[in-house]
Design a protein around this motif. Structure first.
Motif, PDB file in Angstrom:
ATOM      1  N   THR A 123       0.835  -1.205   0.000  1.00  0.00           N
ATOM      2  CA  THR A 123       0.000   0.000   0.000  1.00  0.00           C
ATOM      3  C   THR A 123       0.869   1.255   0.000  1.00  0.00           C
ATOM      4  O   THR A 123       0.505   2.264  -0.586  1.00  0.00           O
ATOM      5  N   ALA A 124       2.048   1.157   0.634  1.00  0.00           N
ATOM      6  CA  ALA A 124       2.968   2.299   0.631  1.00  0.00           C
ATOM      7  C   ALA A 124       3.448   2.588  -0.790  1.00  0.00           C
ATOM      8  O   ALA A 124       3.804   3.719  -1.119  1.00  0.00           O
ATOM      9  N   GLU A 125       3.454   1.559  -1.625  1.00  0.00           N
ATOM     10  CA  GLU A 125       3.829   1.754  -3.035  1.00  0.00           C
ATOM     11  C   GLU A 125       2.643   2.245  -3.864  1.00  0.00           C
ATOM     12  O   GLU A 125       2.734   2.339  -5.085  1.00  0.00           O
ATOM     13  N   GLY A 126       1.509   2.455  -3.188  1.00  0.00           N
ATOM     14  CA  GLY A 126       0.342   2.962  -3.903  1.00  0.00           C
ATOM     15  C   GLY A 126      -0.576   1.881  -4.436  1.00  0.00           C
ATOM     16  O   GLY A 126      -1.542   2.167  -5.140  1.00  0.00           O
ATOM     17  N   LEU A 127      -0.282   0.615  -4.091  1.00  0.00           N
ATOM     18  CA  LEU A 127      -1.142  -0.471  -4.568  1.00  0.00           C
ATOM     19  C   LEU A 127      -2.311  -0.672  -3.603  1.00  0.00           C
ATOM     20  O   LEU A 127      -2.190  -0.411  -2.407  1.00  0.00           O
ATOM     21  N   ARG A 128      -3.421  -1.129  -4.154  1.00  0.00           N
ATOM     22  CA  ARG A 128      -4.576  -1.438  -3.313  1.00  0.00           C
ATOM     23  C   ARG A 128      -4.605  -2.945  -3.055  1.00  0.00           C
ATOM     24  O   ARG A 128      -4.493  -3.747  -3.977  1.00  0.00           O
ATOM     25  N   VAL A 129      -4.741  -3.302  -1.780  1.00  0.00           N
ATOM     26  CA  VAL A 129      -4.577  -4.695  -1.363  1.00  0.00           C
ATOM     27  C   VAL A 129      -5.812  -5.205  -0.632  1.00  0.00           C
ATOM     28  O   VAL A 129      -6.281  -4.574   0.326  1.00  0.00           O
ATOM     29  N   ALA A 130      -6.347  -6.335  -1.087  1.00  0.00           N
ATOM     30  CA  ALA A 130      -7.449  -6.982  -0.371  1.00  0.00           C
ATOM     31  C   ALA A 130      -6.931  -8.261   0.275  1.00  0.00           C
ATOM     32  O   ALA A 130      -6.095  -8.954  -0.303  1.00  0.00           O
ATOM     33  N   VAL A 131      -7.382  -8.553   1.474  1.00  0.00           N
ATOM     34  CA  VAL A 131      -6.979  -9.768   2.176  1.00  0.00           C
ATOM     35  C   VAL A 131      -8.234 -10.573   2.503  1.00  0.00           C
ATOM     36  O   VAL A 131      -9.135 -10.082   3.189  1.00  0.00           O
TER      37      VAL A 131
END
Ligand SMILES: Nc1nc2c(ncn2[C@@H]2O[C@H](COP(=O)(O)OP(=O)(O)OP(=O)(O)O)[C@@H](O)[C@H]2O)c(=O)[nH]1
Length: 333
Positions: A78-86
């Motif tokens: 997320t710090a790289e700007g990616l959106r993450v779902a778990v």
């Protein structure tokens, strides 16, 4: 329930719409199942182009550090700007009130991160049901524009296989072993792993982690080469989720593997094979559901008694039952 509205919400990235949609796909009510199927169908290829996330399956036995890893790894993404779902797949649902991630404090930072979405495992269902619901939840997260979908499962039973059938990559998390034993990791799990991460490579555990990593590297080299792997894969690496080390290296390897598979046609082939697998699974689940219907249960009881009393044979009785519930038998097909 307004499906069109849910659909629009999901495509816009509205988290509440996504949550509500996942609740819908998790429901076992027949009318909900129908709506869920329509929603997933409608979202498939919005505007003709399906959004595609990198789906990473992640497995590891309790205590190996899955939550700590997801917190560190997800935070890096997320710090790289990616959106993450778990998402979690946990058929046993034995822990923390029925879900692996029920206790969100275990991923405290990530659960408050606006670029992350954490969803506990649907509880109280057998593996077939949990698998289907999770697969649909993955599809919803993809439609909602997440770049990475992490699908977590606890390393017991058959759940790894189910997760592997919905993931593009499969990562196995292990802890440093005391001796030189390979921690009783089953061959089948080794065979689906693309990357083994030996976690807790820090402090006193570092040298044990290094030995374990070398042992697994050796074991992986002995496995048959798979067409879907570039040189050097599957591979074992060391990380420390606690100290947040090795995360970038692990991510680089995951991306390298995904890129290679995309470039060589294995990505699409795998997704196609998975779609076929889930189709078969839907058929099996549908037939099982038919067997659970009251008329089928009554017929089962009646024909079962006839078999028990020797009035007919198991094979003939089974044919009669299948004909009664309208399933195609080999004879009629
Ligand atoms: N030394 C060390 N300890 C770690 C590391 N990662 C996790 N731990 C510890 O291992 C324990 C279990 O970590 P969790 O992240 O809760 O493990 P889990 O696999 O999610 O556990 P379950 O919920 O039981 O499946 C905790 O005490 C963590 O602090 C690591 O990289 N190094």
């Amino acid at each position: 329930m307004d499906i069109a509205q849910l659909e629009r919400g999901i495509v816009k990235g509205d988290r509440r719409a996504l949550s509500r949609a996942i609740t819908l796909v998790e429901s076992s009510r027949a009318d909900h199942r129908q709506l869920a199927a329509e929603l997933v169908e409608a979202l498939k290829g919005e505007g003709g182009v399906a959004r595609e996330a990198l789906r990473i399956g992640l497995s590891g036995t309790p205590g190996v550090g899955k939550s700590t890893f997801i917190e560190a790894f997800g935070g890096m993404l997320t710090a790289e700007g990616l959106r993450v779902a778990v998402l979690a797949v946990d058929p046993s649902s034995a822990r923390s009130g029925g879900s692996i991630l029920g206790d969100k404090t275990r991923m405290d930072r990530l659960s408050r991160d606006p670029n992350a979405f954490i969803r506990p495992s649907p509880s109280g269902a057998h593996l077939g049901g949990v698998g289907r619901r999770s697969r649909e939840a993955v599809a919803l997260c993809e439609a909602a524009g997440f770049d990475v979908v992490l699908i977590e499962t606890v390393g017991v039973g058959q759940s790894e296989t189910v997760v592997a059938e919905m993931a593009d990559l499969f990562v196995l998390l292990l802890a440093p072993a005391g001796g030189d034993e390979l921690q009783g990791v089953k061959r089948g799990i080794m065979e689906i792993a693309d990357i083994i991460l030996v976690n807790k490579a820090d402090g006193d555990l570092k040298s044990a982690a290094s030995r374990t990593c070398a042992d697994y590297s050796g074991a992986l080299r002995l496995l048959r080469k798979r067409a879907q792997d570039p040189e050097g894969f599957p591979k074992a690496m060391m990380v420390s989720a606690l100290e947040d080390t090795g995360m970038q290296a692990a991510w680089q390897e995951m991306r390298a593997l995904a890129d290679w598979r995309r470039a060589h046609g294995h990505w699409d082939a795998r997704r196609a094979a998975q779609a076929r697998y889930w189709f078969g699974e839907e058929v099996r689940q549908g037939l099982l559901a038919q067997l659970a219907a009251p008329e089928a249960r009554a017929a089962m009881e009646e024909l079962g008694a006839a078999v028990a009393e020797g009035r007919t044979t198991p094979a003939i009785a089974a044919q009669a039952l299948l004909e009664r519930i309208g399933a195609q038998t080999g004879k009629r097909g």
